[in-house]
Design an enzyme around this catalytic site. Structure first.
Site, PDB file in Angstrom:
ATOM      1  N   ASP A  83       0.606  -1.345   0.307  1.00 55.48           N
ATOM      2  CA  ASP A  83      -0.103   0.187   0.049  1.00 55.48           C
ATOM      3  C   ASP A  83       0.901   1.769  -0.126  1.00 55.48           C
ATOM      4  O   ASP A  83       1.925   1.390   1.275  1.00 55.48           O
ATOM      5  CB  ASP A  83      -1.129  -0.211   0.717  1.00 55.48           C
ATOM      6  CG  ASP A  83      -1.970   1.097   1.103  1.00 55.48           C
ATOM      7  OD1 ASP A  83      -2.688   1.549   0.327  1.00 55.48           O
ATOM      8  OD2 ASP A  83      -2.497   1.389   2.157  1.00 55.48           O
ATOM      9  N   GLU A 142      -1.418   6.618  -8.928  1.00 57.11           N
ATOM     10  CA  GLU A 142      -2.062   7.308  -7.988  1.00 57.11           C
ATOM     11  C   GLU A 142      -2.649   8.833  -8.981  1.00 57.11           C
ATOM     12  O   GLU A 142      -1.419   9.077  -9.352  1.00 57.11           O
ATOM     13  CB  GLU A 142      -2.205   7.494  -7.041  1.00 57.11           C
ATOM     14  CG  GLU A 142      -3.388   8.615  -6.052  1.00 57.11           C
ATOM     15  CD  GLU A 142      -2.981   8.527  -4.578  1.00 57.11           C
ATOM     16  OE1 GLU A 142      -3.493   7.469  -4.338  1.00 57.11           O
ATOM     17  OE2 GLU A 142      -3.189   9.634  -4.375  1.00 57.11           O
TER      18      GLU A 142
END
Ligand code: G3H
Ligand code: 13P
Ligand code: ZN
Length: 349
Positions: A83, A142
Site C-alpha cells: 500500500d 495514483e
C-alpha cells in the site's frame, strides 16, 4: 493456494460487477480476522501492508504470516499488496519479497508529503510497471492526491484539495500502463474525513463517473474508504476514548462507485476503530485481566465482523470459488505476449 495476482482478482471482479476490499494489516490477529471473514463469506481478498506496517512487523514476519494464511485457506484467492509505495525501491523490495501487487503512489514525492508533478509521477510509475510486469506483479498508480496524513504519509489537508482531473487520468493510464488507478474524489485517510454527514455532493462522484466513462475498462481504486461507523466511535468513547464527532464515506457511495468501475476499496480505519473499541471494553469492564489473549481475541472478532460486513456490501462475498488461480509466471507471460495489455480503452468525452 499460492498468493494470486491482484490483476486476476480485479479482472474477475470486473466480470462479476463487484468490488474487492483491500484491508490493511500489521500483525497476525489482523490477518486472521481477514481470513476468518473471507472464509465465512467465501470472498476473494486483497491484504495490504503500508511501509509503516512492513517496518513495524519487520517485513519478513508479516510476509510469512500471509503465506501461512494462503496455505491455511487454499479455497480463498489472496493478493498481497504494497500500500502506498513511495518510491521505486520500496516497490522493488516488496516485489522481491514475493508481494503479488504494489501501489506506486507517485502522486507524492518520495518524502510521502509533497505533491509531485504529473511528469514525475508518470516517470516513477512507468519504471515500477516495467519491473513489476516482467515478474507478473500488478501495479496500482495514483493520480490526484488524497487528503489526510497516516503514519507520516499524506499531503494533509482536505480530500477536496487535489481532485483528479479526468483528462490527466486518461493520459496517466496511457503513459504508465498501470493495472489499476487510484483517483482522488474527496476522500482522505484516517477517521476525520467529514465534519458533517456527507450528502451525495460532498464526494466528487461526478468526477468518478467522468473518468469511468473515458476509461471504461480501467480498474478504479477508492482509497480512504472507511465509513467510520458511529457505533464503533461510541464504543471507544464509552470506554474512555476521546474521538471527536466525525463522518466517513457512506457505503452507498462506495456501491455507486462499484457500479461505475471501482474494483478495489481500501479500508483500514474502520478496523482500527473496531479493534481499539473491543480492547478498551475489556480493559474497562475487567481491569483485573492481563492475559493479552483476553483482549486480542475480542479485538480480532470485532475486526472480523467489520471485514465480513464490508465483503458482503462490496459484493465480493460468494465469489472465492469462481475461478482457479493463474500462476504469477503465467501472468508475466500475459504481459509479455500482450494478452494482458494495460493500454486502456479510451472513449470520447
Ligand atoms: O494509507 C493509509 C493506511 O491506513 C495505512 O496507514 O501508514 O499508518 O500504516 P499507515
Ligand atoms: P481509511 O483510512 O479510510 O481506512 O483508508 C485506508 C486507505 O486508503 C489505505 O490505503
Ligand atoms: Zn490509501
Amino acid at each position: 493456494m499460492p498468493l494470486v495476482s491482484m490483476r486476476q482478482l480485479l479482472d474477475e471482479a470486473a466480470k462479476g460487477g463487484y468490488g474487492v476490499g483491500a484491508f490493511n494489516v500489521n500483525d497476525m490477529e489482523q490477518i486472521q480476522a481477514i481470513m476468518m471473514a473471507a472464509k465465512e463469506t467465501k470472498s476473494p481478498v486483497i491484504v495490504q501492508a503500508s511501509r509503516g506496517a512492513r517496518q513495524f512487523a519487520e517485513d519478513l514476519y508479516l510476509f510469512r504470516l500471509i503465506q501461512a494464511a494462503a496455505e491455511l485457506n487454499p479455497e480463498i484467492p489472496i493478493a498481497m499488496h504494497q500500500d502506498h509505495g513511495n518510491s521505486y525501491e520500496t516497490c522493488k523490495s516488496a516485489i522481491d519479497l514475493g508481494y503479488t501487487s504494489v501501489m506506486m503512489d507517485g502522486s507524492l514525492k518520495a518524502d510521502g508529503k509533497t505533491p509531485a508533478s504529473f511528469d514525475e509521477n508518470v516517470e516513477v510509475t512507468r519504471k515500477v510497471v516495467e519491473y513489476a510486469h516482467e515478474r507478473g506483479v500488478t501495479v496500482e498508480g495514483e493520480i490526484g492526491v488524497l487528503g489526510g496524513v497516516e503514519d507520516g504519509h499524506g499531503a494533509g489537508g482536505s480530500g477536496l484539495d487535489h481532485i483528479t482531473d479526468p483528462d490527466q487520468a486518461v493520459e496517466f493510464a496511457e503513459k504508465t500502463g498501470v493495472d489499476a488507478l487510484a483517483i482522488a474524489i474527496g476522500t482522505s485517510h484516517g477517521a476525520y474525513k467529514f465534519t458533517k454527514k456527507p450528502d451525495g455532493s460532498v464526494l466528487k462522484m461526478d468526477v468518478l463517473l467522468a473518468i469511468h466513462k473515458r476509461l471504461p475498462n480501467t480498474h478504479l481504486v477508492m482509497h480512504g474508504s472507511s465509513s467510520v461507523p458511529k457505533d464503533l466511535q461510541d464504543i471507544i468513547n464509552k470506554y474512555g476514548g476521546n474521538l471527536k464527532e466525525t463522518w466517513g464515506v457512506p457505503v452507498e457511495e462506495i456501491q455507486l462507485g462499484i457500479r461505475n468501475g471501482v474494483r478495489k476499496i481500501n479500508v483500514d480505519t474502520d478496523n482500527r476503530l473496531a479493534i481499539t473499541g473491543a480492547i478498551r471494553k475489556v480493559f474497562a469492564e475487567t481491569p483485573e485481566k492481563f492475559d493479552p489473549r483476553d483482549y486480542l481475541k475480542p479485538a480480532r472478532e470485532a475486526m472480523k465482523k467489520v471485514v465480513a460486513q464490508r465483503m458482503v456490501e462490496f459484493g465480493q462475498a460468494g465469489h472465492a470459488g469462481d475461478y482457479s488461480p493463474v500462476s504469477i509466471e503465467q501472468i508475466a507471460k500475459g504481459y509479455k505476449d500482450g494478452s494482458l495489455s494495460t493500454q486502456p480503452l479510451v472513449t470520447a468525452k
